[in-house]
Design an enzyme around this catalytic site. Structure first.
Site, PDB file in Angstrom:
ATOM      1  N   GLU A   1      15.542   9.800 -32.657  1.00  0.00           N
ATOM      2  CA  GLU A   1      14.506   8.825 -32.287  1.00  0.00           C
ATOM      3  C   GLU A   1      13.454   8.633 -33.378  1.00  0.00           C
ATOM      4  OE1 GLU A   1      14.418   6.741 -29.972  1.00  0.00           O
ATOM      5  OE2 GLU A   1      15.606   7.455 -28.279  1.00  0.00           O
TER       6      GLU A   1
ATOM      7  N   GLU B   1      23.407  11.591 -26.087  1.00  0.00           N
ATOM      8  CA  GLU B   1      22.696  12.024 -24.879  1.00  0.00           C
ATOM      9  C   GLU B   1      23.231  11.169 -23.747  1.00  0.00           C
ATOM     10  OE1 GLU B   1      18.363  11.902 -25.318  1.00  0.00           O
ATOM     11  OE2 GLU B   1      18.570  12.711 -27.344  1.00  0.00           O
TER      12      GLU B   1
HETATM   13  C1  IPT Z   1      15.542  10.671 -25.319  1.00  0.00           C
HETATM   14  C2  IPT Z   1      15.217  11.682 -26.362  1.00  0.00           C
HETATM   15  O1  IPT Z   1      16.077  11.594 -27.442  1.00  0.00           O
HETATM   16  C3  IPT Z   1      15.278  13.072 -25.827  1.00  0.00           C
HETATM   17  O2  IPT Z   1      14.669  13.920 -26.773  1.00  0.00           O
HETATM   18  C4  IPT Z   1      14.597  13.170 -24.502  1.00  0.00           C
HETATM   19  O3  IPT Z   1      13.248  12.846 -24.679  1.00  0.00           O
HETATM   20  C5  IPT Z   1      15.191  12.199 -23.561  1.00  0.00           C
HETATM   21  O4  IPT Z   1      15.063  10.926 -24.043  1.00  0.00           O
HETATM   22  C6  IPT Z   1      14.492  12.204 -22.211  1.00  0.00           C
HETATM   23  O5  IPT Z   1      14.397  13.444 -21.641  1.00  0.00           O
HETATM   24  S1  IPT Z   1      14.796   9.204 -25.860  1.00  0.00           S
HETATM   25  C7  IPT Z   1      14.689   8.094 -24.532  1.00  0.00           C
HETATM   26  C8  IPT Z   1      13.654   7.044 -24.865  1.00  0.00           C
HETATM   27  C9  IPT Z   1      15.978   7.433 -24.260  1.00  0.00           C
END
Ligand code: IPT
Length: 991
Positions: free
Chosen positions: A423, A502
């Site tokens: 990010e 993710e």
């Molecule tokens: C995403 C992040 O990469 C991760 O570190 C964590 O914050 C997650 O979200 C939420 O728990 S970024 C999100 C804006 C998709």
């Protein structure tokens, strides 16, 4: 001006004086001393304190002591400030590269001894494995240098500053610095020297660095060595005893690739490592090498020629008491737990872990995506204006970070992909980092999710792509543009392997839909699985005002800016307890698949390369959950990617009970991570004969009454139940509310959400709008027959014309008490409902209800989009264990597909309830809890729930799914509960 006193804090250079190039974190026999332990410590509120403390002669008697490694905010019981949790937000003004004058600054000092025999060392090096966020070092009053890059190693040459005997090292650590702008990961801000400090004697003629690239191709291994050493250090000897390698390179020019035969490959499944040494006359480096070749062929990501499917987790370093301080035993147990739950991959979100973690990953077997310590997420709010990723002024800082990342960990076979960070928008510095990696390591691809259009990375990666989007990416035929891409950029991305770096945000109770993603990964070879967000909750152990320990989240330390419980989004609770989502994941990604067909079962091995010779297959037959037969199932060894048919055992089908056949694939022998017999995959086959559900007996002679009567074990006053089997009971009352899950509380993004959702509004908001948490009842009528009672209730909420009619019929059927509840919504309900159920209250009497035994799905909670870990069987649990201790209390404990339930008090059976299926075969679920949904919804932490002496039983005709809306997508339409008519039919008897 403080900034003049301490120029470093707003300096975007990565520091001065640290050794470059960075080198591997090696196991060497060169002498070293750990400087971990007790240090003298002083905390100042600003960076402007004088530097006199660094002087040799400074007297630190008045200072406190602090352990190194540690985070000062987790020491001293609040005396050194408190942790701060933010996700994307910066906890200081966005004024790059400046930070506020209020900049907690920790000064550290300790004495250390340099032994006399170190005098032959060519150099003495001081290594810091992790300091957050910017630090300066002095030895014996001499300034050595400074460094930033919190989760990276920094080494300093201190040869000219040290002396034999007593020495003093002084370190100044600033919590905030320019580096904080590029370390904006979603986690606690935890300053301090939090990893090891080591003093190393570098011998003359030693090995500065070594990199063994160990490839594998059809049974042959290849060692390509890069030795960083003076020419005078040669000859260098490479020894791999198990492979009979004992090879001497006489001069640097002789170092050439070596082919080795008889090699077994390394994989996450069979992590074959070979103990190896590289030595000169004065130093021996020990490595454990694994032979494997990583390759991208078209849109496939291959290791040793076979496609890899990542069943991974995002792993932060976090511990409720130690924060990011590494504890090897805890980390080993963490990784063993992952293995026991069929997890085969780790993304080191969002920075390099302690280097020993990678030794453990090599040894236990994980595919690792190793991520650099880089995140500039807070610039998103400024539309990425000023983003360090695209500002040439920050180029060196970015490059320094990726160099330190790759150099430190390059020897690990487990690392199969380098990731530039997380990010951080996009820009030239990221592209430069990628170019540097490509030039330095031709054996591993580069990942960075933020390269949406695929300009400089090798893998197409997305986070939280929905199921339809993932399917669009997987299916070759798609002509449409991908998210954030033009058609040409989309075409470029489609030439690459895809992974979800993710997905499936595991915050609170959830996520749903693991199985939908997995089905796509099975179907489309371009999809290589992904990494669940995330492995564990980051709760910090704290004490409530009443002395109760609890796991704190954002806001619990009085932070000015924070992101609440968004840091509690793991499949493991803070205290290491697996949540039901981890069990669900284990079942969804199980590496063996069973497909039943008549008398046979097809067994498919879904692994990367390992066959099934390590597994044993067991079967058992249960009648209504009671085991009646079991045995071994003979299944020939199945190669990776292959299937075999096996015959099923003869199953004795019970005439008056359900008959279920269960097959387990278990470990035939113990492994480093699980005992023999550990179950890795399970399947069930329903062999029951169909039994008709008794029809409802028609009753014609209903007449109005006062509703005060007894029916079997039930006593009623004014039409309301007051006792069952002699114990006080109230209810049933209609219950449409559940304590909103974190997903229920998350606003809709208006895209791909349930019908009737409103952008920016959560499902829980809609439920509260409609008053589902505050329903009231008006009794419309009470009627009797000789052996039955019927009530009609109109249920609705204040200031709402929407209603639900609830008809309850109590009667004696086949000598037993039956309750039939008909639930009929009025027209006009708009939003989804969390549940359609009825609630009974069982106050503590002489024999308090404190547990349940049931035949249905179990042992853990299940919801419509998270059912795969549920088995049909007979289970029991205490009322306490029926609920999960989510960090923020919310809906928990629902057991689906109920057949029979016995409420217990200690070992005594109190009440038995049989649940009859409806015309469509749908069965209710149940929840038994000490608190009502309304009480749970009001608590922000478990300790706020308080003690209760009442048990609440809810029998649900249906529950809404879980979804993943906290970060991702709403409940899939198939599992969303629309207002609808439902029937609940129960037979109740005395225990
Ligand atoms: C995403 C992040 O990469 C991760 O570190 C964590 O914050 C997650 O979200 C939420 O728990 S970024 C999100 C804006 C998709």
């Amino acid at each position: 001006m403080p900034s003049q006193l301490s120029p470093h804090v707003s300096d975007i250079a990565p520091g001065r004086g640290a050794l470059r190039p960075a080198r591997s974190w090696l196991h060497s026999d060169a002498p070293s001393r750990s400087l971990n332990g007790s240090w003298r410590f002083r905390l100042s509120p600003t960076a402007s304190v004088t530097e006199d403390f660094a002087a040799d002669s400074f007297v630190d008697d008045g200072w406190d002591s602090i352990p190194v490694p540690s985070h000062w905010v987790l020491e001293g019981d609040g005396a050194y400030g408190r942790p701060i949790y933010t996700n994307i937000q910066f906890p200081f003004p966005i004024d790059p590269p400046h930070v506020p004058d209020e900049n907690p600054t920790g000064d550290y000092r300790r004495h250390f001894d340099v032994p006399a025999d170190w005098s032959d060392a060519e150099r003495v090096v001081l290594r810091f494995d992790g300091v957050e966020s910017l630090f300066r070092v002095w030895v014996n009053g001499v300034e050595i240098g400074s460094a930033s890059g919190s989760r990276l190693a920094h080494e300093f040459d201190v040869t000219s500053a040290v002396r034999t005997g007593d020495n003093v090292v002084a370190v100044r650590v600033h919590q905030w610095s320019a580096a904080s702008y590029v370390e904006d990961q979603d986690q606690w801000w935890l300053p301090g020297i939090f990893r090891d400090v080591t003093l190393i004697a570098r011998p003359a003629g030693g090995i500065e660095d070594v990199w063994l690239r160990t490839g594998f191709d059809h049974g042959r291994g290849r060692v390509e060595a890069e030795i960083t050493a003076d020419a005078a250090a040669f000859p260098v000897t490479l020894r791999i005893p198990e492979l009979d390698v004992d090879h001497v390179w006489a001069t640097p020019a002789d170092v050439a690739p070596l082919d080795v035969t008889g090699v077994e490959p390394w994989s996450a499944e069979r992590p074959r490592l070979y103990d190896t040494t590289v030595s000169t006359a004065t130093e021996t480096i020990a490595l454990r090498v694994g032979f494997r070749t990583v390759e991208i062929r078209g849109d496939q990501f291959l290791v040793n020629g076979s496609r890899v499917v990542f069943h991974g987790v995002n792993r932060h370093e976090t511990h409720p008491e130690r924060g990011r301080v590494f504890d090897e035993e805890h980390a080993r147990e963490d990784l063993a737990l992952m293995k026991r739950f069929n997890i085969n991959a780790i993304r080191t979100s969002h920075y390099p872990p302690h280097p020993r973690l990678l030794d453990l990953a090599d040894e236990l077997g994980f595919w690792v995506v190793l991520e650099c310590d880089l995140e500039t997420h807070g610039f998103e709010k400024l539309d990425w204006v000023g983003n360090p990723s695209d500002d040439p002024a920050w180029r060196e800082a970015c490059l320094d970070r990726i160099r330190r990342t790759v150099e430190r960990d390059k020897n690990h076979p487990s690392i199969v992909i380098w990731s530039l960070g997380n990010e951080s928008g996009t820009g030239g510095n990221l592209a430069a980092m990628s170019s540097w990696v490509h030039a330095r390591d031709t054996g591993r691809p580069v990942h960075y999710e933020g390269d949406y259009t695929g300009e400089y990375t090798d893998i197409y990666s997305r986070m939280y792509a929905s199921v339809p989007e993932t399917e669009q990416i997987g299916s070759d035929g798609a002509r449409s543009a991908l998210l954030n891409c033009t058609p040409a950029q989309s075409a470029r991305q489609r030439t690459k392997p895809f992974l979800l770096c993710e997905y499936a945000h595991a915050m609170g109770n959830g996520p749903g839909a693991f199985d939908q993603y997995e089905a796509l990964v099975r179907r489309y070879p371009r999809l290589h699985g992904g990494f669940v967000w995330e492995w564990r909750d980051h709760g910090i152990l704290a004490t409530a005002p009443d002395g109760t320990p609890y796991y704190a989240y954002g806001g619990d330390f009085g932070e000015v800016v924070h992101d609440g419980n968004f840091v509690m989004d793991g499949m493991l609770l803070s205290n290491d307890v697996p949540t039901p989502s981890l069990h669900e994941y284990k079942s969804v990604v199980q590496p063996v698949e069973f497909v039943f067909d008549g008398e046979k079962v097809a067994v498919t091995n879904l692994r990367h390369s390992a066959d099934t010779s390590d597994l044993r297959f067991r079967w058992r037959v249960e009648h209504d959950g009671v085991p009646v037969a079991s045995g071994d199932l003979e299944i020939p060894v199945v190669g990776a990617g292959e299937s075999q048919w096996a015959s099923l055992p003869q199953v004795a089908v019970a005439p008056n009970a359900e008959t279920w056949l269960t097959i387990d694939a278990t470990l035939a022998t113990p492994t480093a991570w699980a005992p023999e017999g550990h179950v890795i995959a399970t399947a069930q086959l329903d062999c029951s004969t169909r039994r008709p559900v008794p029809a409802v007996r028609p009753q014609a002679d209903w007449r109005p009454g006062d509703g005060t009567l007894s029916l079997g074990i039930a006593e009623f006053t004014g039409g309301s139940l007051v006792r069952l089997a002699g114990r006080a009971v109230t209810g049933p009352r209609l219950e449409l509310f559940r304590a909103p899950t974190d997903n229920d509380e998350s606003p809709s993004d208006g895209v791909e959400d349930s019908d009737d959702s409103i952008a920016g509004v959560s499902s829980a908001d809609l439920w509260r709008r409609d008053g589902l948490d505050r329903l009231t009842t008006r009794r419309v009528s009470v009627e009797h027959t000789a052996d039955a009672l019927r009530t009609l209730d109109k249920v609705s909420a204040a200031n709402s014309a929407l209603s639900v009619m609830v008809e309850s019929v109590w009667s004696i059927e086949d000598g037993e008490l039956e309750l039939r509840v008909e639930i009929e919504p009025s027209r006009g309900w708009q939003a989804v409902w969390p549940r359609i159920g009825v609630r009974f209250e069982l106050p503590d009497g002489t024999a308090p209800v404190d547990g349940a035994q049931w035949f249905g799905l179990g042992p853990l909670e299940t919801y419509p989009d998270s059912l795969r870990a549920g088995r049909t069987g007979h289970f029991s649990a205490t009322v306490h264990d029926l609920s999960v201790d989510y960090a923020r209390p919310q809906e928990t404990g629902h057991r689906s597909e109920l057949r029979r339930l016995t409420l217990t008090s200690g070992s005594t059976e109190v009440l038995r309830i049989q649940a009859l299926p409806d015309i469509r075969g749908r069965r209710p679920g149940f929840t038994l809890s000490r608190h009502t949904p309304q009480q749970i919804a009001r608590a922000a932490h478990p300790y706020e729930l308080g003690d209760s002496t009442t048990s609440h039983l809810i029998v649900d005709a249906a529950q809404h799914g879980l979804g993943s809306r906290t970060c991702g997508h709403d409940v899939w339409p198939d599992f969303a509960l629309r207002p609808e008519s439902r029937t609940i039919r129960l037979r109740i008897s005395e225990g």
